[in-house]
Design a protein around this motif. Structure first.
Motif, short mmCIF file in Angstrom:
data_model
loop_
_atom_site.label_atom_id
_atom_site.label_comp_id
_atom_site.label_asym_id
_atom_site.label_seq_id
_atom_site.Cartn_x
_atom_site.Cartn_y
_atom_site.Cartn_z
N TRP A 198 -6.66 -1.47 -3.30
CA TRP A 198 -5.94 -1.46 -2.17
C TRP A 198 -5.47 -2.66 -1.63
O TRP A 198 -6.12 -3.06 -0.68
N ARG B 298 -6.30 8.93 0.90
CA ARG B 298 -7.41 8.12 1.42
C ARG B 298 -8.79 8.53 0.87
O ARG B 298 -9.59 7.67 0.38
N ASP C 277 -1.41 0.53 -6.10
CA ASP C 277 -2.44 1.64 -5.63
C ASP C 277 -2.95 2.04 -6.56
O ASP C 277 -2.64 3.19 -7.34
N ALA D 197 -0.36 8.03 -0.61
CA ALA D 197 -1.56 8.38 -1.45
C ALA D 197 -2.83 8.92 -0.87
O ALA D 197 -3.10 8.18 0.32
N ARG E 1 0.79 -1.15 0.04
CA ARG E 1 0.08 -0.04 0.00
C ARG E 1 0.87 1.22 -0.01
O ARG E 1 1.85 1.39 0.89
N LYS E 2 0.68 2.36 -0.77
CA LYS E 2 1.29 3.49 -1.11
C LYS E 2 0.56 4.40 0.02
O LYS E 2 -0.27 4.96 -0.37
N PRO F 106 -11.42 1.45 -5.57
CA PRO F 106 -10.01 1.32 -4.89
C PRO F 106 -9.35 0.22 -5.00
O PRO F 106 -10.30 -0.80 -4.82
N ASP G 172 -1.94 4.29 -11.97
CA ASP G 172 -2.30 5.20 -10.80
C ASP G 172 -3.94 5.24 -10.94
O ASP G 172 -4.71 5.00 -10.15
N ARG H 280 -2.64 12.51 -6.93
CA ARG H 280 -1.84 11.21 -6.55
C ARG H 280 -0.53 11.26 -7.41
O ARG H 280 0.31 11.99 -6.91
#
Length: 389
Positions: free
Chosen positions: A131, A14, A151, A12, A8-9, A129, A259, A204
């Motif tokens: 993730w 949430r 991510d 970035a 998980r980045k 998302p 991304d 991002r």
């Protein structure tokens, strides 16, 4: 920590709805969140019940009050009762939730319920998302290496295209039965979802990709590319256009290099389901549907799974994560959302799994016990500060 950062980045953002026109929603300090619930059908009742159990435990621990309201049947069950997947009574219920500044938590349902709901309230943007959870790194069909560093946010155009075209059947002069389906996209429909993708990418890593089929659907693809060029001119974003078949491949083979991925309705549907492979199971997937004025519906990324209904085997995590998304996006309850996330990840890391995300040496449990293990993980967390909605 290294394991978590691999999957998980954390830098970035949430919160994603800052990118949707009309958001963030103006929240009145101290106002109790209004949550409308549509349990759905198939496994819907089971996973929604599990989610509400987690919400109850988390809110009690954090001192958060909420106003919970439940609507009627949807999907195939509603169509059986009244001939419509989205009945007038349920539509009125949804409208009352939105009018009171609330949001909808929706269990899976069949028929055309989700399409009718999105059209009725112009929920033009669906954000999914992707993730991956670190604890599930070695489960599922996709290798660990392919999920490391992923991510990704998929922004799907949600109110136009093939799902809202014109269709029917006819008899040809020679007596052959034929089926037809026609659809279109307008530039303004494309622009508003691309603007969401652009805002997300700028917040991002600056990379925006759209999925098309240039030669297969040439006119619509060309219009999407034209609007993309117009909306991104001078912004300094890295943009790519991928044919849908290549986009599906890249999600599995090189998702860490993606991304923000924007797609027309049906293509976005396909991509989000494919991307669930990176989560180990569709049972882990979740999303939110958004309109310009703060209207939002949160749901899983999977269907009603009628064959599993009543068996107590369904994975509740995707529905629980849709609640997390709601708390974060619609109500700004970040501490509450994060506490539930940590509890889910803690239970999974401790080896408690439903069958769809099982791994050697883990303990396979059903829906209810998985839920209780998440609640237990919540109760073992350090007590958070008392929050006010």
């Amino acid at each position: 920590m290294s394991q978590i950062s691999e999957f998980r980045k954390v830098s970035a953002p949430r919160v994603l709805t800052h990118a949707v026109p009309g958001w963030p929603v103006a929240r009145t300090p101290g106002r109790v969140p209004v949550i409308g619930v549509l349990p759905g059908e198939g496994i819907g009742a089971e996973v929604v019940e599990a989610t509400l159990r987690v919400l109850e435990a988390a809110a009690a621990k954090a001192g958060v009050r909420y106003d919970l309201r439940t609507g009627g049947p949807i999907g195939g069950a509603a169509r059986h009762e009244c001939g419509k997947a989205l009945s007038g009574d349920v539509a009125d219920f949804c409208q009352s939730i939105f009018a009171d500044g609330g949001a909808l938590l929706c269990g899976p349902a069949g028929a055309r319920f989700v399409y009718e709901l999105r059209a009725r309230f112009d929920l033009f943007c669906k954000l999914t998302p992707i993730w991956p959870v670190a604890a599930l790194a070695d489960t599922g069909a996709v290798r660990r290496q392919a999920r490391a560093g992923v991510d990704l946010v998929i922004a799907r155009e949600n109110a136009g295209g093939v799902y809202f075209g014109r269709w029917g059947t006819r008899e040809e002069p020679d007596g052959t039965e034929a089926a037809f389906h026609a659809f279109e996209y307008r530039a303004d429909e494309i622009a508003r979802i691309l603007d969401v993708g652009i805002a997300l990418a700028r917040a991002r890593r600056g990379r925006l990709c759209i999925a098309m089929k240039r030669e297969g659907v040439p006119a619509i693809s060309a219009l999407w590319e034209k609007v993309l060029e117009e909306r991104t001119a001078g912004l300094g974003l890295e943009t790519r256009v991928l044919d849908i078949d290549n986009a599906v491949y890249q999600i599995v083979a090189d998702a860490a290099n993606l991304d923000v991925l924007v797609a027309p309705n049906m293509l976005g549907d396909i991509l989000a389901d494919c991307a669930a492979l990176l989560l180990s199971s569709r049972g882990m997937s979740f999303s939110g549907n958004f309109g310009r004025d703060g209207r939002a519906v949160y749901q899983t990324g999977h269907g009603a799974a009628y064959d599993l209904a009543g068996a107590g085997m369904a994975n509740p995590v995707g529905q629980i994560f849709s609640l997390v998304m709601m708390l974060r996006e619609s109500f700004g309850l970040e501490h509450l959302a994060a506490s539930i996330e940590r509890a889910v990840e803690g239970a999974l890391a401790a080896g408690w799994r439903t069958r769809d995300v099982a791994a050697p040496g883990c303990r396979i449990v059903g829906t209810r016990e998985m839920t209780e293990r998440i609640v237990q993980a919540l109760e073992e967390q350090a007590a958070p500060q008392v929050l006010k909605a």
